[in-house]
Design an enzyme around this catalytic site. Structure first.
Site, PDB file in Angstrom:
ATOM      1  N   HIS A  29      38.430   1.031 -23.831  1.00  0.00           N
ATOM      2  CA  HIS A  29      38.126  -0.111 -24.890  1.00  0.00           C
ATOM      3  C   HIS A  29      39.147  -1.235 -24.743  1.00  0.00           C
ATOM      4  CE1 HIS A  29      36.869   3.833 -26.265  1.00  0.00           C
ATOM      5  NE2 HIS A  29      35.766   3.087 -27.265  1.00  0.00           N
ATOM      6  N   GLY A 157      36.227   0.507 -38.501  1.00  0.00           N
ATOM      7  CA  GLY A 157      35.770   1.916 -38.610  1.00  0.00           C
ATOM      8  C   GLY A 157      36.842   2.733 -39.443  1.00  0.00           C
ATOM      9  N   ASN A 186      37.333  -7.963 -37.315  1.00  0.00           N
ATOM     10  CA  ASN A 186      36.736  -8.731 -36.287  1.00  0.00           C
ATOM     11  C   ASN A 186      35.117  -8.835 -36.251  1.00  0.00           C
ATOM     12  OD1 ASN A 186      35.889  -6.124 -35.220  1.00  0.00           O
ATOM     13  ND2 ASN A 186      37.393  -6.251 -33.691  1.00  0.00           N
ATOM     14  N   ILE A 188      33.111  -6.733 -35.743  1.00  0.00           N
ATOM     15  CA  ILE A 188      32.310  -5.839 -34.734  1.00  0.00           C
ATOM     16  C   ILE A 188      32.667  -4.623 -34.702  1.00  0.00           C
ATOM     17  CG2 ILE A 188      32.011  -5.602 -32.246  1.00  0.00           C
ATOM     18  CD1 ILE A 188      30.511  -8.185 -33.178  1.00  0.00           C
ATOM     19  N   HIS A 260      33.677  -4.078 -26.891  1.00  0.00           N
ATOM     20  CA  HIS A 260      34.166  -2.769 -27.588  1.00  0.00           C
ATOM     21  C   HIS A 260      34.467  -1.710 -26.844  1.00  0.00           C
ATOM     22  CE1 HIS A 260      34.895   0.172 -30.553  1.00  0.00           C
ATOM     23  NE2 HIS A 260      34.039   1.174 -29.864  1.00  0.00           N
ATOM     24  N   GLU A 409      40.862  16.208 -50.866  1.00  0.00           N
ATOM     25  CA  GLU A 409      41.169  17.056 -50.029  1.00  0.00           C
ATOM     26  C   GLU A 409      41.525  16.386 -48.670  1.00  0.00           C
ATOM     27  OE1 GLU A 409      38.505  17.215 -51.606  1.00  0.00           O
ATOM     28  OE2 GLU A 409      38.626  18.820 -53.227  1.00  0.00           O
ATOM     29  N   HIS A 459      40.983  31.181 -53.605  1.00  0.00           N
ATOM     30  CA  HIS A 459      39.380  31.311 -54.050  1.00  0.00           C
ATOM     31  C   HIS A 459      38.696  31.446 -52.753  1.00  0.00           C
ATOM     32  CE1 HIS A 459      41.311  29.728 -57.629  1.00  0.00           C
ATOM     33  NE2 HIS A 459      40.029  30.001 -58.396  1.00  0.00           N
ATOM     34  N   HIS A 471      31.030  27.602 -54.190  1.00  0.00           N
ATOM     35  CA  HIS A 471      32.537  27.676 -54.432  1.00  0.00           C
ATOM     36  C   HIS A 471      32.932  28.900 -53.462  1.00  0.00           C
ATOM     37  CE1 HIS A 471      32.153  24.512 -57.230  1.00  0.00           C
ATOM     38  NE2 HIS A 471      33.437  24.732 -57.575  1.00  0.00           N
TER      39      HIS A 471
HETATM   40  C1  LIG Z   1      35.558   9.674 -37.172  1.00  0.00           C
HETATM   41  C2  LIG Z   1      34.984   8.755 -36.092  1.00  0.00           C
HETATM   42  N1  LIG Z   1      33.737   8.604 -35.998  1.00  0.00           N
HETATM   43  C3  LIG Z   1      33.141   7.788 -34.726  1.00  0.00           C
HETATM   44  C4  LIG Z   1      33.903   7.269 -33.801  1.00  0.00           C
HETATM   45  C5  LIG Z   1      33.599   6.787 -32.645  1.00  0.00           C
HETATM   46  N2  LIG Z   1      33.849   5.210 -32.537  1.00  0.00           N
HETATM   47  C6  LIG Z   1      34.911   4.923 -32.055  1.00  0.00           C
HETATM   48  S1  LIG Z   1      35.417   3.346 -32.043  1.00  0.00           S
HETATM   49  C7  LIG Z   1      33.965   3.013 -33.172  1.00  0.00           C
HETATM   50  C8  LIG Z   1      33.628   1.679 -33.773  1.00  0.00           C
HETATM   51  C9  LIG Z   1      34.876   1.348 -34.623  1.00  0.00           C
HETATM   52  O1  LIG Z   1      34.605   0.054 -34.923  1.00  0.00           O
HETATM   53  P1  LIG Z   1      35.939  -0.917 -35.356  1.00  0.00           P
HETATM   54  O2  LIG Z   1      36.982  -0.214 -35.939  1.00  0.00           O
HETATM   55  O3  LIG Z   1      35.485  -2.176 -35.790  1.00  0.00           O
HETATM   56  O4  LIG Z   1      36.714  -1.101 -33.755  1.00  0.00           O
HETATM   57  P2  LIG Z   1      36.576  -2.628 -32.895  1.00  0.00           P
HETATM   58  O5  LIG Z   1      34.987  -2.357 -32.289  1.00  0.00           O
HETATM   59  O6  LIG Z   1      36.772  -3.752 -33.694  1.00  0.00           O
HETATM   60  O7  LIG Z   1      37.418  -2.235 -31.667  1.00  0.00           O
HETATM   61  C10 LIG Z   1      33.282   4.324 -33.326  1.00  0.00           C
HETATM   62  C11 LIG Z   1      32.092   4.375 -34.227  1.00  0.00           C
HETATM   63  C12 LIG Z   1      35.371   7.618 -34.080  1.00  0.00           C
HETATM   64  N3  LIG Z   1      36.063   7.428 -33.038  1.00  0.00           N
HETATM   65  N4  LIG Z   1      35.671   8.606 -34.867  1.00  0.00           N
END
Ligand SMILES: Cc1ncc(C[n+]2csc(CCOP(=O)(O)OP(=O)(O)O)c2C)c(N)n1
Length: 663
Positions: A29, A157, A186, A188, A260, A409, A459, A471
């Site tokens: 990336h 994300g 960003n 994106i 990305h 949790e 539990h 539960h």
């Molecule tokens: C819990 C989880 N779900 C999905 C992913 C797969 N994944 C990696 S990066 C990404 C997109 C992230 O977007 P962003 O945080 O905006 O990163 P950028 O594109 O700006 O580098 C996804 C869905 C992951 N690494 N972890």
């Protein structure tokens, strides 16, 4: 003072290492390192307190790359600032098997990686534990020894993941003002613009959770520095929303999801070289720029030696205690304290639920081990996680030892990992075992990282009764046992509970889950044994009166059922032994000879556990008899439910006899 030109060239060194490493690996990336290089450069050259020559210096600031997919940002920084294990060769071997530069930052692979990130949101959620750990240790040891910041770089994300809300709410509530989060704003993510899926006003969201938050231009070094400076003097945690461009400098891919998660390609990289006026070949950093980075890396030596001076001058007992805790070593009387407690239990023979046994064990442990930090996700009275020593940690008093995590949790489990990774603390937290599902992603990461987080799951079966199938865990023991490097303990009585806690506290590189009952159980270990029998994972609790016709394996509350079945079978002339199995994982690590002896060669093997069968065949064989759950539970009293699901001594004895007669 770094000139703007020098800053730009230093940031570009990150950008090109990232672009070129991803290109060589043909995987990775590049977009985040290119977009966030300015933030990282300002932080690592002007603010972050770290010493690449002493990467484990306890009072270093922590930097957590929560957006772990941008790992090349961190690897570049570690290389440029002079971490000895992050050689240029490692950068060239990005994502290759055996390299320190794994796809996502892996804790323990290279120095300077504070936690494993990759599952989005985890790093941010860990950081709450790091920042809280700093405050707790500060309260215990004072400003001279503990006074550092926790910085996080998170992406869209991370902020979209649910765990982020748990984390930011907790951090805001606890007023963790030394926690500073950069949001790589960003617009994106993988599918395209963030607006495809989200329109949250993140600044308002953080503010609503008790944070300072504001927007800045994430490519302007002065704005970045100004924002960090302000954050460091804040009385709340701070989120800095940094406007950036993903893949900044790539001629056509910048600002798009094409930057990305895949190599940019030769043309884009050539275009970026032109854009940044960067004519060095891949993996070569101009000498003056490498020098500037290395000089920045050396700046931490002075604060570190100053700190060492303060540590040397600290009161001897304080210094010794600080060093013991940081080394992860227990007080020297720990084993003796547990031995005394076990003796007392075998004499007293209490009939209590193992959640209560756990509380009793914790009362002893927390009295002997001052670094334990307890907590629960709003089930304190049910999880029995609080003892006389653990008063509430509040923003006004970090010198206490109990965290009310709220109904969070996942956030709790991630924070436990952060507390553990911070160092100097042993953190445990409780919830109902059924809700381990909500905490599981962080529990898995504890295992992957090999750290001593402790999860208290009460539990633990249909034995919880009327709350019903939502539960009542049935598959959870199997599911948790499926996680590699995770000790799942299901103790049968107060003695085993003390033993399991002892192992959990002593095991530095494996997290533990304790599965504990709501219902009372008799003491089955009535004879004191100096040895920790639970440490073998399974052991013969009751021998057969002659050559065993039946061996019954059981865990937790079903050990009592197994002993009842044994009585019936013995009465009917069938010598029967009972093996208690408090921990599959530890049993699997025993010698072949011990395993063989413990499994034995009785013609009939049976397991009794109020959960699903999965995992048991390796002890009882595929033709073994399983007495347990075959689907979800039901709402009813415990007295109704065990017979309803056929988990009784009578049913077990009957099943064994039916098999004996059919042989
Ligand atoms: C819990 C989880 N779900 C999905 C992913 C797969 N994944 C990696 S990066 C990404 C997109 C992230 O977007 P962003 O945080 O905006 O990163 P950028 O594109 O700006 O580098 C996804 C869905 C992951 N690494 N972890």
């Amino acid at each position: 003072m770094t000139s703007r030109e020098q800053h730009d060239r230093m940031a570009n060194a990150i950008r090109f290492l990232a672009m070129d490493a991803v290109e060589k690996a043909q995987s990775g990336h590049p977009g985040l390192p290119m977009g966030c290089a300015d933030i990282a450069t300002v932080l690592f050259t002007k603010f972050l307190k770290y010493d690449p020559k002493n990467p484990h210096w306890p009072d270093r600031d922590r930097f957590i790359l929560s957006a772990g997919h941008g790992s090349m940002l961190l690897y570049s920084l570690l290389h440029l600032t002079g971490y000895e294990d992050m050689t240029i060769d490692q950068i060239k071997h990005f994502r290759q098997l055996g390299s320190k530069t794994a796809g996502h930052p892996e804790y323990g692979h290279a120095t300077g990686i504070e936690t494993t990130t990759g599952p989005l949101g985890q790093g941010l959620a860990n950081s709450v534990g790091f920042a809280l750990g700093e405050r707790i240790m500060n309260a215990a040891f004072g400003n001279d020894l503990v006074d550092h910041y926790t910085y996080v770089l998170a992406g869209d994300g991370c902020l979209m993941e649910g765990v982020s809300q748990e984390a930011i709410a907790l951090a805001g509530h606890l007023k963790l003002n030394k926690l500073i989060v950069f949001w790589d704003n960003n617009n994106i993510s993988i599918d395209g613009p963030v607006s495809l899926a989200d329109n949250t006003d993140q600044v308002a969201r953080f503010q609503a959770s008790g944070w300072n938050a504001s927007h800045i231009d994430g490519t302007d070094p002065e704005a970045i520095a100004y924002a960090i400076e302000a954050a460091r003097h804040s009385d709340k945690p701070t989120m800095i929303a940094c406007k950036t461009t993903i893949g900044f400098g790539a001629p056509t891919k910048a600002g798009t999801n094409k930057a990305h998660g895949s190599p940019l390609g030769a043309d884009e990289i050539a275009g970026a070289r032109k854009f940044f006026n960067w004519d060095s070949p891949p993996f070569e950093i101009p000498a003056d720029i490498l020098d500037a980075w290395r000089t920045a890396g050396k700046a931490g030596a002075k604060p570190r030696t100053d700190w060492e001076g303060r540590l040397a001058k600290a009161k001897p007992e304080l210094k010794a205690e600080f060093e013991r805790r940081l080394a992860g070593k227990l007080p020297s009387n720990f084993d003796a304290v547990i031995a005394d407690y076990k003796k007392k239990l075998s004499a007293d023979k209490p009939k209590v639920a193992t959640r209560k046994s756990s509380e009793m064990a914790l009362e002893v442990i927390n009295g002997a081990v001052p670094e334990t930090i307890g907590g629960s996700a709003d089930l304190t009275g049910s999880n029995n996680t609080k003892t006389s020593q653990t008063k509430n940690i509040t923003p006004d008093d970090y010198g206490q030892r109990y965290v009310h995590y709220g109904i969070r949790e996942h956030g709790m489990a991630a924070a436990l990992n952060g507390l553990t990774l911070h160092g100097g603390l042993i953190a445990y937290g409780g919830t109902f075992m059924c809700f381990s599902d909500y905490a599981r992603p962080s529990m898995r990461l504890a295992s992957l990282m090999g750290i001593r987080s402790i999860f208290v799951m009460t539990h633990d079966s249909i034995g919880l009764g009327e709350d019903g199938p939502t539960h009542q865990p049935v598959e959870h023991l199997a599911a948790l046992r499926a996680i590699p490097n995770h000790n799942v303990f299901r103790p049968a009585d107060a003695v085993e509970t003390a033993e399991c806690w002892q192992i959990a506290i002593e095991t530095e590189k494996t997290p533990s889950t304790l599965a504990l009952t709501r219902q009372n159980l008799p003491t089955v270990r009535t004879e004191y044994s100096a040895k920790n029998l639970s440490s073998q994972g399974a052991y013969e609790l009751a021998a057969a009166s002659g050559d065993a016709a039946v061996t019954i394996f059981a865990t937790g509350s079903e050990v009592e059922v197994a002993l009842g079945a044994r009585d019936l079978l013995e009465k009917h002339g069938h010598p029967t032994r009972v093996v208690s199995v408090p921990c599959f994982e530890l049993f699997d690590q025993q010698s072949d000879a011990y395993r063989k002896k413990t499994i034995g060669d009785a013609p009939i093997k049976m397991a009794i556990e109020a959960g699903i069968r999965q995992g048991w065949d390796h002890l009882i064989g595929s033709d073994g008899i399983f007495v347990g759950m075959h689907g979800f539970g039901a709402s009813g009293t415990i007295e109704q439910l065990y017979p309803h699901f056929g988990i009784t001594a009578e049913a077990a004895a009957k099943a064994a006899e039916a098999r004996l007669h059919s042989k």
